[in-house]
Motif scaffolding. Structure first.
Motif, PDB file in Angstrom:
ATOM      1  N   ASN B 102       0.805  -1.214   0.000  1.00 11.99           N
ATOM      2  CA  ASN B 102       0.000   0.000   0.000  1.00 11.99           C
ATOM      3  C   ASN B 102       0.838   1.264   0.000  1.00 11.99           C
ATOM      4  N   GLU B 103       2.020   1.228  -0.602  1.00 12.23           N
ATOM      5  CA  GLU B 103       2.766   2.484  -0.737  1.00 12.23           C
ATOM      6  C   GLU B 103       1.977   3.407  -1.656  1.00 12.23           C
ATOM      7  N   GLN B 104       1.826   4.652  -1.231  1.00 12.17           N
ATOM      8  CA  GLN B 104       1.094   5.616  -2.026  1.00 12.17           C
ATOM      9  C   GLN B 104       2.059   6.388  -2.918  1.00 12.17           C
ATOM     10  N   PHE B 105       1.662   6.510  -4.184  1.00 13.32           N
ATOM     11  CA  PHE B 105       2.452   7.238  -5.156  1.00 13.32           C
ATOM     12  C   PHE B 105       1.684   8.497  -5.550  1.00 13.32           C
ATOM     13  N   PHE B 106       2.384   9.617  -5.528  1.00 12.84           N
ATOM     14  CA  PHE B 106       1.735  10.911  -5.703  1.00 12.84           C
ATOM     15  C   PHE B 106       1.914  11.474  -7.104  1.00 12.84           C
ATOM     16  N   GLY B 107       0.917  12.266  -7.510  1.00 16.10           N
ATOM     17  CA  GLY B 107       1.040  13.074  -8.708  1.00 16.10           C
ATOM     18  C   GLY B 107       1.768  14.366  -8.398  1.00 16.10           C
ATOM     19  N   PRO B 108       1.971  15.210  -9.401  1.00 15.97           N
ATOM     20  CA  PRO B 108       2.710  16.459  -9.210  1.00 15.97           C
ATOM     21  C   PRO B 108       1.905  17.544  -8.515  1.00 15.97           C
TER      22      PRO B 108
END
Lengths: 113, 115
Positions: B102-108
């Motif tokens: 569940n690592e969250q990956f972010f947008g810019p």
């Protein structure tokens, strides 16, 4: 969400120096994550830690998941100018709606050549 | 496109305008999130969607309205905002499930300014 205490708030160092920052919480987390954010961009995941006591490296970065599950630290060795940015810790816990991330307020790192 | 994309990157709107922020994830994840990032404050979780269903709304004012038509797209509809709503709005995605980190990956992010 839970309050995370991240320190230091800011650091101003010379290129080549090592850096250490940490996060503490009053609650236990299942996972600790460390992110870096550059100006005008979103946070980028650096390291994820899943087990108490776990020590993980990613290049010059090393992070550890505290034994008590309530703290984590991030070390950067031999800093370079591109390490400049804001570093965030995040603790992850399970809630009724799924996994929730609780973020620290960030450590702002400045590196001079 | 790779990762998580957000449009627009910058938005200036008046308090009476209606606008929408768009997020798209190309990672095959099943959960998406909206966060608000204000100066000197930790990232604040606004909305969570797991499998397209909203599972969390952290007491966000109704002038923010999320929409998740499928697992790859997430919108944040804005109307009658206040100047204090000016902030960086970040979208993230993750894979939720047994055994997943569940690592969250972010947008810019979208830098929003409300006049």
């Amino acid at each position: 969400g839970q309050q995370l205490n991240q320190s230091p708030q800011s650091m101003f160092i010379q290129e080549g120096e090592d850096v250490s920052m940490n996060c503490t919480s009053s609650s236990i987390f299942n996972t600790w994550l460390w992110y870096k954010q550059d100006p005008g961009e979103g946070p980028v995941l650096l390291i994820a830690l899943y087990k108490a006591g776990e020590l993980t490296s990613n290049g010059r970065l090393t992070a550890q998941f505290g034994i008590t599950r309530k703290d984590s630290f991030l070390n950067i060795s031999a800093s370079i100018p591109s390490d400049v940015g804001i570093y965030f810790c995040a603790g992850q816990e399970w809630s009724n709606s799924g996994y929730a991330l609780n973020f620290g307020k960030g450590t702002s790192l400045l590196v001079t050549p | 496109e790779t990762g998580v994309t957000q449009t627009p990157r910058h938005l200036v709107m008046g308090m009476t305008n209606k606008k929408s922020l768009k997020c798209e994830q190309h990672l095959g994840h099943n959960a998406m999130y909206w966060y608000k990032q204000s100066a000197k404050k930790p990232l604040e979780l606004m909305f969570v969607y797991n499998f397209k269903e909203q599972t969390e709304n952290n007491s966000v004012p109704s002038r923010f309205s999320p929409e998740c038509p499928n697992s790859s797209h997430l919108f944040l509809h804005l109307h009658t905002l206040q100047p204090e709503d000016s902030a960086l709005y970040l979208c993230a995605s993750s894979q939720v499930g047994q055994g997943d980190g569940n690592e969250q990956f972010f947008g810019p992010g979208t830098r929003l300014t409300v006049l």
